[in-house]
Structure formats: C-alpha cells, structure tokens
Design a protein around this motif. Sequence first.
Motif, PDB file in Angstrom:
ATOM      1  N   GLU A 267       0.757  -1.146   0.365  1.00 36.97           N
ATOM      2  CA  GLU A 267       0.033  -0.363  -0.324  1.00 36.97           C
ATOM      3  C   GLU A 267       1.115   1.515  -0.095  1.00 36.97           C
ATOM      4  O   GLU A 267       0.404   2.413  -0.667  1.00 36.97           O
ATOM      5  N   GLY A 268       1.904   1.019   0.530  1.00 31.72           N
ATOM      6  CA  GLY A 268       2.696   1.851   0.820  1.00 31.72           C
ATOM      7  C   GLY A 268       4.403   2.139   1.533  1.00 31.72           C
ATOM      8  O   GLY A 268       5.223   0.354   1.241  1.00 31.72           O
ATOM      9  N   ILE A 269       5.268   2.932   0.762  1.00 31.41           N
ATOM     10  CA  ILE A 269       6.538   2.999   0.976  1.00 31.41           C
ATOM     11  C   ILE A 269       7.169   3.718   1.940  1.00 31.41           C
ATOM     12  O   ILE A 269       7.008   5.085   2.085  1.00 31.41           O
ATOM     13  N   ARG A 270       7.991   3.260   3.261  1.00 30.44           N
ATOM     14  CA  ARG A 270       8.372   4.059   4.214  1.00 30.44           C
ATOM     15  C   ARG A 270       9.903   4.144   4.030  1.00 30.44           C
ATOM     16  O   ARG A 270      10.960   3.246   3.841  1.00 30.44           O
ATOM     17  N   MET A 271      10.843   5.410   3.509  1.00 31.14           N
ATOM     18  CA  MET A 271      12.153   5.794   2.250  1.00 31.14           C
ATOM     19  C   MET A 271      12.888   5.364   3.936  1.00 31.14           C
ATOM     20  O   MET A 271      12.400   5.816   4.687  1.00 31.14           O
ATOM     21  N   GLY A 272      14.109   4.173   3.142  1.00 28.53           N
ATOM     22  CA  GLY A 272      14.995   4.616   4.020  1.00 28.53           C
ATOM     23  C   GLY A 272      16.110   5.871   3.736  1.00 28.53           C
ATOM     24  O   GLY A 272      15.455   6.390   2.856  1.00 28.53           O
ATOM     25  N   LYS A 273      17.184   5.459   4.862  1.00 29.88           N
ATOM     26  CA  LYS A 273      17.876   7.023   4.835  1.00 29.88           C
ATOM     27  C   LYS A 273      18.719   6.535   5.933  1.00 29.88           C
ATOM     28  O   LYS A 273      18.513   5.601   7.008  1.00 29.88           O
ATOM     29  N   LYS A 280       8.154  -1.232   3.612  1.00 31.74           N
ATOM     30  CA  LYS A 280       7.128  -1.700   2.424  1.00 31.74           C
ATOM     31  C   LYS A 280       6.572  -2.048   3.692  1.00 31.74           C
ATOM     32  O   LYS A 280       5.982  -2.673   4.674  1.00 31.74           O
ATOM     33  N   LEU A 281       4.546  -0.888   2.834  1.00 28.00           N
ATOM     34  CA  LEU A 281       3.669  -0.926   3.777  1.00 28.00           C
ATOM     35  C   LEU A 281       2.786  -2.018   3.529  1.00 28.00           C
ATOM     36  O   LEU A 281       2.668  -1.434   2.491  1.00 28.00           O
ATOM     37  N   GLY A 282       2.080  -3.273   3.842  1.00 26.99           N
ATOM     38  CA  GLY A 282       1.539  -4.145   3.087  1.00 26.99           C
ATOM     39  C   GLY A 282       0.251  -4.855   3.923  1.00 26.99           C
ATOM     40  O   GLY A 282       0.345  -3.965   4.787  1.00 26.99           O
ATOM     41  N   TYR A 335      13.950  -8.391  -9.308  1.00 24.14           N
ATOM     42  CA  TYR A 335      12.601  -8.410  -9.243  1.00 24.14           C
ATOM     43  C   TYR A 335      11.610  -7.943  -7.812  1.00 24.14           C
ATOM     44  O   TYR A 335      11.757  -9.047  -7.094  1.00 24.14           O
ATOM     45  N   THR A 336      10.249  -7.152  -7.928  1.00 24.44           N
ATOM     46  CA  THR A 336      10.019  -6.868  -6.408  1.00 24.44           C
ATOM     47  C   THR A 336       8.645  -5.871  -6.214  1.00 24.44           C
ATOM     48  O   THR A 336       8.333  -5.301  -7.871  1.00 24.44           O
ATOM     49  N   VAL A 337       7.588  -6.230  -5.854  1.00 24.16           N
ATOM     50  CA  VAL A 337       6.532  -5.407  -5.717  1.00 24.16           C
ATOM     51  C   VAL A 337       7.034  -3.697  -4.900  1.00 24.16           C
ATOM     52  O   VAL A 337       7.388  -3.977  -3.803  1.00 24.16           O
ATOM     53  N   LEU A 338       7.252  -2.219  -5.800  1.00 22.07           N
ATOM     54  CA  LEU A 338       6.451  -1.735  -4.711  1.00 22.07           C
ATOM     55  C   LEU A 338       5.302  -1.180  -4.388  1.00 22.07           C
ATOM     56  O   LEU A 338       4.745   0.200  -3.727  1.00 22.07           O
ATOM     57  N   GLN A 339       3.911  -1.380  -5.367  1.00 19.33           N
ATOM     58  CA  GLN A 339       3.106  -0.642  -5.251  1.00 19.33           C
ATOM     59  C   GLN A 339       1.527  -1.498  -5.668  1.00 19.33           C
ATOM     60  O   GLN A 339       1.923  -2.769  -6.267  1.00 19.33           O
ATOM     61  N   GLY A 340       0.837  -2.126  -5.291  1.00 18.39           N
ATOM     62  CA  GLY A 340      -0.057  -3.238  -5.376  1.00 18.39           C
ATOM     63  C   GLY A 340       0.349  -4.372  -5.536  1.00 18.39           C
ATOM     64  O   GLY A 340       1.218  -5.015  -4.340  1.00 18.39           O
ATOM     65  N   ASP A 341       0.324  -4.948  -6.114  1.00 20.48           N
ATOM     66  CA  ASP A 341       1.170  -6.602  -6.566  1.00 20.48           C
ATOM     67  C   ASP A 341       1.654  -6.621  -7.546  1.00 20.48           C
ATOM     68  O   ASP A 341       1.657  -7.718  -8.501  1.00 20.48           O
ATOM     69  N   ILE A 368      22.064  -1.038  -5.152  1.00 26.04           N
ATOM     70  CA  ILE A 368      21.058  -0.371  -5.732  1.00 26.04           C
ATOM     71  C   ILE A 368      21.128   0.441  -6.969  1.00 26.04           C
ATOM     72  O   ILE A 368      22.440   1.557  -6.141  1.00 26.04           O
ATOM     73  N   VAL A 369      21.720   0.356  -8.044  1.00 28.59           N
ATOM     74  CA  VAL A 369      21.851   1.558  -8.323  1.00 28.59           C
ATOM     75  C   VAL A 369      20.413   2.200  -9.944  1.00 28.59           C
ATOM     76  O   VAL A 369      20.799   3.065 -10.440  1.00 28.59           O
ATOM     77  N   ASP A 370      19.972   1.669  -9.415  1.00 28.86           N
ATOM     78  CA  ASP A 370      18.184   2.127 -10.513  1.00 28.86           C
ATOM     79  C   ASP A 370      17.735   3.625  -9.952  1.00 28.86           C
ATOM     80  O   ASP A 370      17.761   3.329  -8.638  1.00 28.86           O
ATOM     81  N   PRO A 371      17.875   4.345 -10.506  1.00 24.68           N
ATOM     82  CA  PRO A 371      17.076   5.738 -10.086  1.00 24.68           C
ATOM     83  C   PRO A 371      15.484   5.541  -9.026  1.00 24.68           C
ATOM     84  O   PRO A 371      15.299   6.519  -8.742  1.00 24.68           O
ATOM     85  N   LYS A 372      15.006   4.622 -10.112  1.00 22.60           N
ATOM     86  CA  LYS A 372      13.848   4.643 -10.001  1.00 22.60           C
ATOM     87  C   LYS A 372      13.500   4.074  -8.787  1.00 22.60           C
ATOM     88  O   LYS A 372      12.459   4.465  -7.741  1.00 22.60           O
ATOM     89  N   LEU A 373      14.389   3.379  -8.455  1.00 20.19           N
ATOM     90  CA  LEU A 373      13.773   2.436  -6.844  1.00 20.19           C
ATOM     91  C   LEU A 373      14.840   3.441  -5.963  1.00 20.19           C
ATOM     92  O   LEU A 373      14.492   3.894  -4.929  1.00 20.19           O
ATOM     93  N   LEU A 374      15.814   4.096  -6.278  1.00 21.95           N
ATOM     94  CA  LEU A 374      16.046   4.674  -5.008  1.00 21.95           C
ATOM     95  C   LEU A 374      15.990   6.000  -5.207  1.00 21.95           C
ATOM     96  O   LEU A 374      15.437   6.678  -3.866  1.00 21.95           O
ATOM     97  N   GLN A 375      14.962   6.583  -5.585  1.00 23.46           N
ATOM     98  CA  GLN A 375      13.814   7.196  -5.530  1.00 23.46           C
ATOM     99  C   GLN A 375      13.133   7.390  -4.202  1.00 23.46           C
ATOM    100  O   GLN A 375      12.568   7.773  -4.074  1.00 23.46           O
ATOM    101  N   LYS A 376      12.319   6.225  -4.839  1.00 24.44           N
ATOM    102  CA  LYS A 376      11.252   5.171  -4.558  1.00 24.44           C
ATOM    103  C   LYS A 376      10.965   4.671  -2.926  1.00 24.44           C
ATOM    104  O   LYS A 376      10.243   5.230  -2.157  1.00 24.44           O
ATOM    105  N   THR A 377      12.108   4.259  -2.866  1.00 32.58           N
ATOM    106  CA  THR A 377      12.547   3.859  -1.661  1.00 32.58           C
ATOM    107  C   THR A 377      13.459   4.108  -0.636  1.00 32.58           C
ATOM    108  O   THR A 377      14.409   3.734   0.098  1.00 32.58           O
ATOM    109  N   GLY A 378      14.316   4.645  -1.369  1.00 31.53           N
ATOM    110  CA  GLY A 378      15.891   5.037  -0.645  1.00 31.53           C
ATOM    111  C   GLY A 378      17.126   4.391  -0.815  1.00 31.53           C
ATOM    112  O   GLY A 378      18.095   4.442  -0.012  1.00 31.53           O
TER     113      GLY A 378
END
Length: 450
Positions: A267-273, A280-282, A335-341, A368-378
Amino acid sequence: MDYRKNKTPLFFMVVIFLGLCLQLPFQTLKKLPVHQRVSVGEKLDFDLRLPKFLAHNFEFTIDGVKPSTFYLGDTTPVAATPGELEVKVKLFGLIPLRYMTVSVVPEVRVIPGGQAIGVLVESEGVMVVGRSAVVDEKGVRHNPAAEAGVELGDVLIKVNGEKVETESQVRDLINKLGQDGKPLNMEFKDRHSQEIYKTIIKPIYCSETKRYRIGLFVRDSTAGVGTMTFYDPQTRAYGALGHIISDIDTCQPINLNRGKIIGARIEGIRMGKKGQPGEKLGVFRGEDDISGNIIKNTNCGIFGKLTKEPNNTYEKETIPVAMAQEVKEGPAEIYTVLQGDKIEKFAIEIQQVHPQGRSEGKGMIIKIVDPKLLQKTGGIVQGMSGSPIIQNGKLVGAVTHVFVNDPSRGYGVFAEWMLYDSGTLPKQLSGRNCEKLTLLEISPAKLAKI
C-alpha cells in the motif's frame, strides 16, 4: 672484480621477485572453496589472473588426468554428466598446493518470484521475550522465572506435563495452577543448545494484574511481509525471504510449529535513509492469491509447498539457477513489488562475491543503482527480503539484509544455498547467523505477561 661476491645479492633478488610473483596466486588459491558445485554443461573458472610467463608453472588435474588445455587462466568444461570430481593444483607439476572437490549437478530450473507475501508463523511453544517483576500484595518484587535460570530466547514447552501453544493458554494455566499454592513443573527449550531442560517455579500473586504470574513476557506467533524468491511449477516447492525468521526482541530463530504464506498487497513505502532503514507497508490479501505452508525456517529463508500458485509473475517460463561460483561482480537485476501487486525489474550491481562463505545470507554484497527504485525507497527496505536477483538470465540469489548506514547497499544470499535448504540439492555447509535487522517486519502483537 670478484664476480662470486656479487652472485649472492642477485640470487636473493631473484628469490624476492619470484616470491612477489607467486604471492598473488597463493593468496587466491586459499580463497578457492574446497567444495564447489557446477551445473551440467557449465564451465568451471580457475582464473587467478597470473602473468603468462608464470601460468604454465601451475597445473590442474581432474581425477588424476591433466587436460591439455586446463591451465591457470583457462576455462574448461568439467563434466557432461552429474558426479563428483577431485581437482588438484600443483606447482611445477610436483608440489601440491590445493585439493578441491567439484560436484556436477543437474541443471535446476525455477520460476523467479518477486511477489509480495504475508508470512504467518506460530512457534513451537511460547518464546520468552522479556522479564517483568511480580509485585506481591506487600509491595515486594519477585522474579521466580529468572531465579530458576530461565533466559530470554528460551521456549516454554510444557507446564505440569501439559503442552502449551499460545500465550493466552499459558497465562490462564499459570493463574489456575497458581491458586493451588504449589510449585509448577515446567519444561523449556534452551536458546543456545536447543535441548530441553526442566525446572520448578512457584507462581506469585501479582497485585497489579490480579492473577498468578512467574515474571515473564512471552510471545506465541509472528507475522510480516516479505517477498517470494522462486517456485517450481512441477513440484510446487517454493523459497522466500532469504534469511531466517527470528524474534524481534530476542534475535533468536523461531521454532516452527505451524506457519503459512498468503498473498499480500503493498500500500505504500516508508523511504529509508542513513541510520533508519525504510519498509514496505503491506496488507494481507488472503489465500485466494497465493497460499502455501512453511516446512522449514533456515538461515537461507523459508521453504514449503504452494497450495495456490501466484497469479502474477514477471517471468512466465522457468529459468536456470546459477551455482555460487557462476555469480560474478557486475550488473544484475532484482524483481520486487513497490505498489499493489505489480512486479517490477530494477537494476543493481553485485559488488562483492564470497562463494566460499557459509550459507548465512551473506554470499554477496549488492548495491541498488536503479534511479527509480532509489527515488521511491532510498534503497533496500524491510519487506524486500527474498526479492530474486537475476544475472545473465539466471537466478543467482535473493536480497537479505540492508546496511543501516547505507540503505543503497546490503547482502544477498546465493540461490544455490537456498536450494540446499529447500532439499533440492544435497546440503553442503550451513552457518547460523542472526541479524539485528532483517528484512521481514515482525509484528509485536500477542505479547503477554505470565
């Protein structure tokens, strides 16, 4: 000039030069695992990156036979059929330096996961996760269990011969028996030796809770969100998480009594720092999406059989599982889920590989080097554990831990080690490891005073 006097320094210079040249291969040879596994048709790499003028002085033999092209720096097939091979490394063809066993195993193919799953576990007995003094009616503090030698992480199995399974059962049983004013015969499993020990504890009436207690906090179950790593569509066997499920308070492995996995939705992501890993909020979706039992809880993950296969997959067909020695430093994906399924693919880098390590979830260091994943999860977050790692079209491992001071980096476990623990391959080595921070978010529910 007396040339004989100048030969000694020259001799020592030659010895020092040869020593420096041979130091690197000797150090690398020590790092080669004594036991390696490769799949049928794969190649075994013994490249120690030696200069060509030194390579011909090192010789490899397989089962006593010296292949004409099998020298340091070369790569050669080891076998076309499953079996065990003895490999020897000799200097100048005379001095033995290293003995290794190579197991050639059939190729294993699975469907990589990435699905979010809910993990529900009921432990064997109830685990001691804390102490709480009992204050009697005179205001005197007691801790009968601590005085009897009960430690955090021990598991309560029986009270007066009656097997216990839930915290409410234990609480009510101690209160009922305590009213008789007699000591209780209690059986625990020791957290260190895993052996059963018996002790006698007399409950004290607690003025705070208005019931008899022995001075402990206990927990009987746990739940959390993780990720499936793989499953076999033929046998329905699966692997997930990549690390052992441990109690969050005691950091002790949970002894499985009953457990299952079900589908989950993110349902959501609490970013890491730095210093504060995210999560992940599931929520659990139920058994109509994914369902299966949990048979094993090991250092390399949880394993069992699916009763309901996943509806969603990133890869529709099976892919090969790489043996540990096939994994290389360099680019890969998870491979992983960030939103929904929805399962998505993200770029990572395998920075270090340790195929000689023990099966404790620390076979490789990933970033992790993927910009999208870093932006959403840290970076790597709780709930991501078990996310499959793919390299060159093969399942090579799963995400297991995060570096608290650098959430973009963490550990991964080899898929080969997961196959050992799943029973697909004969087990080689095992290690016990308990991280303060694993990536399965443990629920603190069902905590009781007894």
